[in-house]
Write a protein that holds these residues in place. Structure first.
Motif, PDB file in Angstrom:
ATOM      1  N   LEU A   1       0.834  -1.205   0.000  1.00 37.94           N
ATOM      2  CA  LEU A   1       0.000   0.000   0.000  1.00 37.94           C
ATOM      3  C   LEU A   1       0.869   1.255   0.000  1.00 37.94           C
ATOM      4  N   SER A   2       1.999   1.166   0.676  1.00 38.15           N
ATOM      5  CA  SER A   2       2.932   2.299   0.677  1.00 38.15           C
ATOM      6  C   SER A   2       3.537   2.508  -0.708  1.00 38.15           C
TER       7      SER A   2
ATOM      8  N   ILE B   1      -7.432  -5.409   2.959  1.00 42.18           N
ATOM      9  CA  ILE B   1      -6.932  -4.367   2.049  1.00 42.18           C
ATOM     10  C   ILE B   1      -7.871  -3.145   2.058  1.00 42.18           C
ATOM     11  N   VAL B   2      -9.172  -3.410   1.967  1.00 43.63           N
ATOM     12  CA  VAL B   2     -10.156  -2.313   1.966  1.00 43.63           C
ATOM     13  C   VAL B   2     -10.137  -1.582   3.309  1.00 43.63           C
ATOM     14  N   ALA B   3      -9.987  -2.330   4.390  1.00 39.34           N
ATOM     15  CA  ALA B   3      -9.963  -1.737   5.728  1.00 39.34           C
ATOM     16  C   ALA B   3      -8.744  -0.846   5.941  1.00 39.34           C
TER      17      ALA B   3
ATOM     18  N   LEU C   1      -8.984   2.166  -0.876  1.00 37.35           N
ATOM     19  CA  LEU C   1      -9.840   2.848  -1.853  1.00 37.35           C
ATOM     20  C   LEU C   1      -9.491   4.333  -1.979  1.00 37.35           C
ATOM     21  N   ALA C   2      -9.168   4.960  -0.851  1.00 34.70           N
ATOM     22  CA  ALA C   2      -8.774   6.378  -0.892  1.00 34.70           C
ATOM     23  C   ALA C   2      -7.478   6.543  -1.688  1.00 34.70           C
TER      24      ALA C   2
ATOM     25  N   ALA D   1     -18.705   1.261  -0.156  1.00 37.39           N
ATOM     26  CA  ALA D   1     -17.436   1.915   0.162  1.00 37.39           C
ATOM     27  C   ALA D   1     -16.849   2.592  -1.078  1.00 37.39           C
ATOM     28  N   ILE D   2     -16.955   1.927  -2.231  1.00 37.10           N
ATOM     29  CA  ILE D   2     -16.424   2.495  -3.478  1.00 37.10           C
ATOM     30  C   ILE D   2     -17.198   3.754  -3.865  1.00 37.10           C
ATOM     31  N   VAL D   3     -18.525   3.675  -3.761  1.00 34.24           N
ATOM     32  CA  VAL D   3     -19.356   4.831  -4.123  1.00 34.24           C
ATOM     33  C   VAL D   3     -19.122   5.985  -3.148  1.00 34.24           C
TER      34      VAL D   3
END
Length: 578
Positions: free
Chosen positions: A297-298, A328-330, A334-335, A368-370
């Motif tokens: 993620l980094s 991953i989502v947590a 997404l941001a 979450a995506i929306v």
């Protein structure tokens, strides 16, 4: 007390000097011993270390070869670096025990590697066996460098190098104490491992552990080439299992923090290959209490494009595991994806969309995506990269997944439907991207609010293009999706009004679908006919005899199908009663 004579004094003096010389020589011998041990290649070298007290006698044929070689060097041109005479000389020099002659041969191979434009004949590889096994360090350096150059430039067939037995001396050089030789031999193996035929042969020689050791080298070039070799080997499923068993995962994960972007990329790409097999997911996540996800993620924010892309690809493979995907989502992925999609870097955008596509396939991620306003970013992205097949395909697929009654207002606000309409004109008929864009618009046009926006954006050119797409005999699926768009939009009176100038094309489209062999096309043609029949202009056109004949045929087919279905169900029920 007796005194010694002058002669005895001289003997004692000589003895003392001899002891001092012996002690001095012994110190040098000890130093030389430890130097050799430090540079030892685990006693695998077949030839003994050079004895400085022994100088091989130059044989007559070697003298002649050396003289001939000098003459060849003087006369050689770029177009004559390869010929029969050169080969004979090189074979003689390479087989010599005299380091100077071997160095001459190695130097000429270096010259060849810089001049050659075509493929090196196979017989020219044979002298390499002696050169790579030479006890002279300079010969090893030059020979390994020239072979690296030839492989890199494609002047040598990778499979041939392994088939003629050069793999063994190359692998022995991995244990050299010389950084240059280590670097070159790693580069050779990395290049050879690009061939699928070579990978398992290389791995069967037990190279995984030596490469892991070299991957920890303090010399950046050695580390880089060692990790590059591991990357190429990791493309094989069998070798992925070996890498995990030999402890490659912690080494590769650690190198994700390397200051060298090449090492970062190679490590990330190797982990991505391993992550393509779900059986390894648990092992990868368990290391360092899930530190892999944190590092990946980094790396999504890396300024180096290929590192960023590879991190997204690796996360995409790992997200095929539902538990890992939730994690991953947590972790605010997404941001990060939204920010990554704001940049106009096409490769980075595609990699980010690939990960987002996988996440969007899970219904639980939709809200979450929306809520992250990613749809708005997708709308802008489509307009910027409207001619990019990869981005259009992925973005259309994601929007299609997200299109529901609950999300239609968000899709309208994001201008995604408007962007997709513009993209529709940019691809050839056989493009997979065009099919996915059309399918997405067809899905969006089912929702009233989005349908209204689409109709407002239509102009003459877009309508003509849409009608043209319905008549694609070579691409049935595309033709069907274009028909779905027209059928869905036909529910709205404004659209039927816009179609009036195109009556001829509409009639041709509906007749084409009614005559089609597939029932789905016939059904869609009838639905379109029903929707457009609300407009008096089209009612008059549909009353023509050609339509009547075709509708009767469809009706007859439907009746026959109904009779057959009834007969089948009656037979089934009759059999049950028995």
């Amino acid at each position: 007390m007796a005194t010694i004579c002058d002669l005895c004094k001289q003997h004692l003096k000589n003895f003392k000097e001899m002891l001092e010389r012996a002690a001095e020589n012994l110190l040098e011998i000890i130093k030389e011993f430890f130097k050799k041990i430090q540079c030892c290649s685990c006693l695998k070298r077949k030839r003994p270390e050079p004895n400085h007290l022994y100088k091989p006698v130059l044989q007559q044929h070697e003298k002649e070869a050396a003289q001939e070689f000098l003459q060849l060097i003087e006369e050689a041109s770029e177009n004559k670096v390869i010929d029969v005479e050169n080969l004979k000389v090189l074979q003689t020099l390479a087989a010599s025990e005299n380091p100077s002659l071997q160095q001459s041969a190695a130097l000429y191979y270096l010259h060849i590697s810089e001049q050659l434009k075509s493929e090196l004949p196979e017989e020219y590889l044979e002298p390499y066996y002696n050169l790579l096994q030479s006890s002279d360090l300079e010969v090893q350096r030059k020979a390994s460098l020239s072979l690296t150059n030839l492989l890199m430039e494609g002047n040598v067939n990778k499979e041939t190098v392994v088939q003629i037995g050069l793999l063994e001396p190359i692998l022995e050089l991995l244990g050299s104490g010389d950084v240059t030789v280590q670097c070159n031999s790693c580069a050779i193996i990395a290049t050879l491992a690009m061939s699928a035929l070579n990978r398992e042969t290389i791995a069967s020689e037990g190279v995984i552990n030596p490469f892991l050791v070299l991957a920890k080298s303090y010399e950046p070039r050695v580390q880089q080439n060692a990790v590059g070799a591991i990357l190429n080997l990791s493309k094989s499923e069998k070798i992925q299992l070996l890498l995990c068993k030999e402890g490659a995962l912690p080494v590769l994960i650690l190198h994700l923090q390397s200051p060298d972007s090449e090492v970062q990329y190679y490590s990330c790409a190797a982990l991505c290959n391993i992550a393509s097999n779900p059986r390894h997911h648990q092992s990868m996540i368990q290391i360092g209490d899930g530190i892999l996800l944190k590092m990946l993620l980094s790396l999504m924010s890396s300024p180096v494009e290929k590192v960023c892309c590879q991190a997204c690809d690796c996360l995409r493979n790992l997200s095929l595991n539902e538990d890992i995907q939730t994690d991953i989502v947590a972790r605010n992925c997404l941001a990060q994806l939204r920010e990554l999609l704001k940049f106009s870097n096409e490769n980075g955008n595609e990699a980010a969309l690939g990960l987002l596509k996988t996440l969007s396939e899970n219904q639980s991620n939709m809200d979450a995506i929306v809520s992250e306003n990613i749809l708005h970013t997708l709308g802008k992205l489509l307009l910027v990269h409207r001619a990019s097949p990869g981005i259009s395909y992925l973005a259309a697929t994601i929007i299609h997944k997200l299109a529901t009654s609950e999300t239609q207002q968000a899709i309208v606000d994001s201008q995604c439907a408007v962007a997709l309409l513009q993209v529709l004109n940019y691809f050839s008929i056989d493009s997979e991207s065009l099919l996915h864009v059309a399918a997405c618009i067809a899905e969006l046009s089912k929702h009233e609010t989005i349908r209204t926006q689409i109709i407002q954006e239509l102009d003459v050119n877009k309508i003509v293009h849409l009608l043209m797409l319905t008549n694609q005999a070579e691409n049935n699926d595309l033709s069907f999706q274009a028909g779905c768009i027209i059928c869905n939009l036909g529910v709205d009176e404004m659209f039927t009004f816009l179609l009036r100038p195109h009556t001829k094309e509409i009639v041709a489209y509906i007749l084409h679908f009614l005559r089609h062999q597939e029932i789905r096309f016939q059904h869609l043609g009838l639905l379109t006919l029903r929707n457009l029949n609300k407009d008096s202009h089209f009612v008059a056109m549909f009353d023509e005899s050609e339509f009547t004949v075709q509708l009767r045929r469809v009706c007859q087919q439907t009746s026959e199908t109904q009779e057959l279905l009834q007969a089948v169900f009656f037979h089934k029920e009759h059999q049950k009663d028995k």
